[in-house]
Every structure is written in C-alpha cells, then in structure tokens.
Design an enzyme around this catalytic site. Structure first.
Site, short mmCIF file in Angstrom:
data_model
loop_
_atom_site.label_atom_id
_atom_site.label_comp_id
_atom_site.label_asym_id
_atom_site.label_seq_id
_atom_site.Cartn_x
_atom_site.Cartn_y
_atom_site.Cartn_z
N LYS A 245 -11.17 -13.25 -24.26
CA LYS A 245 -10.42 -13.72 -23.25
C LYS A 245 -11.34 -13.78 -21.98
O LYS A 245 -12.03 -12.76 -21.66
CB LYS A 245 -9.13 -12.76 -22.95
CG LYS A 245 -8.47 -12.99 -21.81
CD LYS A 245 -7.45 -12.01 -21.56
CE LYS A 245 -8.02 -11.18 -20.13
NZ LYS A 245 -6.86 -11.38 -19.25
N LYS B 22 -12.31 -10.83 -15.38
CA LYS B 22 -13.41 -10.49 -14.36
C LYS B 22 -13.87 -9.18 -14.90
O LYS B 22 -15.03 -8.86 -14.66
CB LYS B 22 -12.38 -9.97 -13.10
CG LYS B 22 -12.17 -11.39 -12.22
CD LYS B 22 -11.44 -11.20 -11.09
CE LYS B 22 -9.95 -11.32 -11.68
NZ LYS B 22 -8.96 -11.37 -10.55
N LYS C 235 -8.65 -1.33 -21.37
CA LYS C 235 -9.38 -0.98 -20.33
C LYS C 235 -10.07 0.31 -20.61
O LYS C 235 -11.29 0.43 -20.35
CB LYS C 235 -8.65 -0.50 -18.94
CG LYS C 235 -8.25 -1.87 -18.30
CD LYS C 235 -8.86 -2.03 -16.87
CE LYS C 235 -8.97 -3.67 -16.24
NZ LYS C 235 -7.31 -4.20 -16.01
P1 ADP Z 1 -8.37 -10.71 -14.74
O1 ADP Z 1 -8.15 -10.57 -16.34
O2 ADP Z 1 -9.74 -11.52 -14.78
O3 ADP Z 1 -8.75 -9.39 -14.07
P2 ADP Z 1 -5.94 -10.83 -13.43
O4 ADP Z 1 -5.64 -9.84 -14.48
O5 ADP Z 1 -6.22 -10.79 -12.05
O6 ADP Z 1 -7.47 -11.55 -14.27
O7 ADP Z 1 -5.10 -12.21 -13.85
C1 ADP Z 1 -4.33 -13.01 -12.96
C2 ADP Z 1 -3.75 -13.96 -13.57
O8 ADP Z 1 -4.35 -14.84 -14.46
C3 ADP Z 1 -2.60 -13.46 -14.72
O9 ADP Z 1 -1.43 -14.00 -14.71
C4 ADP Z 1 -3.23 -13.45 -15.87
O10 ADP Z 1 -2.70 -13.50 -16.98
C5 ADP Z 1 -4.12 -14.67 -15.79
N1 ADP Z 1 -5.30 -14.74 -16.64
C6 ADP Z 1 -6.37 -14.20 -16.25
N2 ADP Z 1 -7.27 -14.26 -17.44
C7 ADP Z 1 -6.94 -15.33 -18.16
C8 ADP Z 1 -7.26 -16.18 -19.16
N3 ADP Z 1 -8.43 -15.90 -19.65
N4 ADP Z 1 -6.48 -17.12 -19.60
C9 ADP Z 1 -5.08 -17.20 -19.38
N5 ADP Z 1 -4.73 -16.57 -18.15
C10 ADP Z 1 -5.51 -15.67 -17.71
#
Ligand code: ADP
Ligand code: TRP
Length: 321
Positions: A189, A192, A110
């Site tokens: 990856k 958001k 981050k």
């Molecule tokens: P972001 O990275 O978009 O902020 P979150 O941190 O809220 O998403 O993630 C919510 C859930 O979705 C977590 O369990 C995270 O591991 C999963 N997740 C988020 N992005 C991915 C991805 N690109 N591939 C697989 N799982 C993901």
C-alpha cells in the site's frame, strides 16, 4: 447530507491519497454538504517537529484546493481549529472497550513498522470517531485502510446513543473499489509512513524517477508480462483512464515491451492528467491571503456546528443542565 473526510498532514500528499480519497471526496462535494479537514492533531502521533508539521499542514490545504475543493460550497478546516473535538473524544472514550482499540489493524501495523506505542497512537480511532460524529456525518469517503476506523466510529456512536439517547448520527464509510488500495513503489500500500510514495506534486524529474523505480519482476523484454499483482497496472487502473489501462494491458500481454517502456507510458499519462491540479496548486500557493480566508470561513462554520452538537451532548450526559 453531510460528507466528511480528513487527511493527516504527516508528509507530502501522494497518488494513493489522491486517487483513494481526495478525488472521490471532490466528486462527493456536489452531492451534499461537505466538510473536509486537515487532521493535524492526528499527525502529531508521528510528527514532532513544529516546522515540518506547519509545512505539511500547508501542503495538505493546498492539495485539497488544487484538486478542486470548491471553497464556496465546501467547508475546509484544520482539526485543531475546533479543539472541542477532544471533549467529544472523551465522552466516547469512557464508553470505548479496550478490546475495540486493541483489534485495530493500523495500530498493530504501525508498531510492526517500528513506531513507539504511545497512548495517542492507541487512542487515535477514538479521536477519529469524534472528528466524524461532531458534525453529524453520514458519508465518509476514505481508502480501504480507514474502513475499520469508520466502523469504530459507528460502534461508538451506537454505544453513546444506547446510553444517552439518539444524539449521534451513524456514519457510513464510502470506499471506491478500483482505488481502495493504490500500491506504492514496492507494491505494498502506498503510504507516507512506508517511504514508498509517488508525491502528487513532485517536480517532473523526481516524479519520472519514482515511476521508473516501481518494482517489477524479471520477465524478459520479449515475453508477455504477468498482469496479476502488477503495481504498474494497479496505478494505471486507479487513474480511471480506460485507454491507458487497455494500452498497457495489450503491451503486457503481447510481449516485446520492457517494463521501462510501460513505465514511460504510465509517466506520460499521469504527468499530463495531473497538469490542471499542478497549475491550480501554483495559483493558490501564490495567494496565501486567499488560502487564509478560505480556512477562516471554514473554521468558523465548523466551530459553530461543533458548538451546537456539543451542547446537546453535554446535556444528554449530565455535564450541563
Ligand atoms: P498515509 O497512509 O500515507 O499516511 P493518510 O493516512 O493520511 O495517508 O490517508 C489519507 C486518505 O488517503 C485516507 O482516506 C486513506 O485511506 C487514503 N489513502 C492513503 N493511502 C492510500 C492508498 N495507498 N490507496 C488508497 N487510499 C489511500
Ligand atoms: N485517520 C485518517 C487517515 O489516516 C485521517 C482522519 C482523521 C480521518 N480523522 C478522520 C479520515 C475522520 C476520515 C474521517 O487517513
């Protein structure tokens, strides 16, 4: 068996969230007592606009329900409905070595992406550990990026138990290999915070436009396409649709199809397979009273559970007699 996971309401839910976490979590709810929550305190590490936060929370609740969360079986709640989680976070915090947090990839990542280093961002894994440990969680379905955080929760539970007696359950991350890291538009990856998402509930035109903008190399139309590192193929694999994967793979191997053709196929398959969840989302969205009832019921249960665990924790630490 307790299964628990959470999603940060830091933006619109996307295909990475859906394939990586929400869909596996929905399958898990048949196998045990599931607690799924909206990590709104966590989202505050990056979202400071109250309107945006409220909207995102609502979107995340609707996403869980649209994707098939069964409100008669599964506890759905907002993290902030159980503020006692901060109390457990404190008991864990005093046992948490700085080095454990300093090693966390997601914090370093981050910062590398320009987020300001705040105490909240740094201490985030301790709060996440409290989220997990407050409900005697055994299984935590997550994407690969969260594995290290679940390991921090395991470490902290062990440290607590060594110090104060066997009170906290040791959780286990549950990561599905085929969807561990769903790539975004740029091949990194999907996340958001990286602006490379395909939103689960984007309108058709916007959804198609996103799929058509997935990064590809410059292999000419007539030539076979490299399968390795193909974001198109990786997203197709995440769907768990062997026919789609086989047909895209054949077209890539044989050549004669441009990336535009492959993306059109991917769009058509995804759009159709997501139709039932779009429909369910509209139904829930049209009935905010029913959504409110689901949350109220879930939040009462979550709070009751947290109260009884915290009572044991307070006693063990000497905070209560
Ligand atoms: P972001 O990275 O978009 O902020 P979150 O941190 O809220 O998403 O993630 C919510 C859930 O979705 C977590 O369990 C995270 O591991 C999963 N997740 C988020 N992005 C991915 C991805 N690109 N591939 C697989 N799982 C993901
Ligand atoms: N950190 C998780 C994410 O960004 C969200 C989360 C918060 C979580 N607390 C949790 C996930 C507890 C699983 C269990 O995706």
């Amino acid at each position: 068996m307790r299964i628990l996971t959470g999603i940060q309401p830091s933006g619109a839910p996307h295909l990475g969230n859906y394939f990586g976490m929400i869909r596996p979590a929905i399958e898990w709810q048949r196998k045990g007592e599931a607690f799924y929550f909206i990590a709104d305190y966590h989202a505050m590490t990056t979202v400071h606009d109250p309107e945006v936060l409220r909207d995102n929370i609502n979107e995340s609740v609707l996403a869980f329900l649209a994707c098939g969360l069964d409100p008669d079986k599964t506890v759905l709640f907002r993290q902030s409905a159980v503020p006692e989680v901060h109390e457990l976070a404190w008991y864990l915090s005093v046992l948490c070595p700085m080095g454990l947090l300093e090693r966390c990839h997601s914090y370093k990542d981050k910062l590398a992406r320009g987020f300001k280093p705040s105490h909240g961002l740094f201490a985030y894994p301790v709060l996440m550990a409290a989220d997990i440990l407050l409900y005697d969680t055994e299984i935590v379905p997550v994407g690969k990026d969260q594995k290290q955080h679940v390991e921090v929760a395991r470490d902290l539970a062990q440290k607590f138990n060594e110090q104060f007696g066997e009170i906290l359950k040791i959780p286990q991350p549950e990561i599905r290999e085929s969807v561990a890291t769903v790539p975004g538009l740029d091949g990194q990856k999907m996340s958001k915070s990286y602006g490379n998402t395909i939103d689960l509930f984007a309108p058709e035109k916007a959804f198609r436009k996103k799929i058509m903008s997935i990064v590809t190399d410059s292999t000419p139309v007539e030539e076979p396409k490299p399968l390795q590192d193909s974001a198109i193929l990786a997203i197709a694999r995440a769907t768990d649709d062997p026919e789609l994967v086989a047909s895209l793979t054949d077209k890539m191997k044989s050549g004669g199809f441009g990336y535009g053709d492959l993306k059109k196929d991917l769009f058509a398959a995804l759009w159709e397979s997501l139709e039932p969840i779009r429909k369910r989302r509209s139904e829930w969205e049209a009935d905010p009273g029913a959504v409110g009832d689901v949350l109220q019921k879930g939040e009462e249960k979550a709070r009751d559970y947290a109260d009884s665990l915290l009572a044991r924790v307070r006693k063990a630490t000497g905070i209560s007699s």
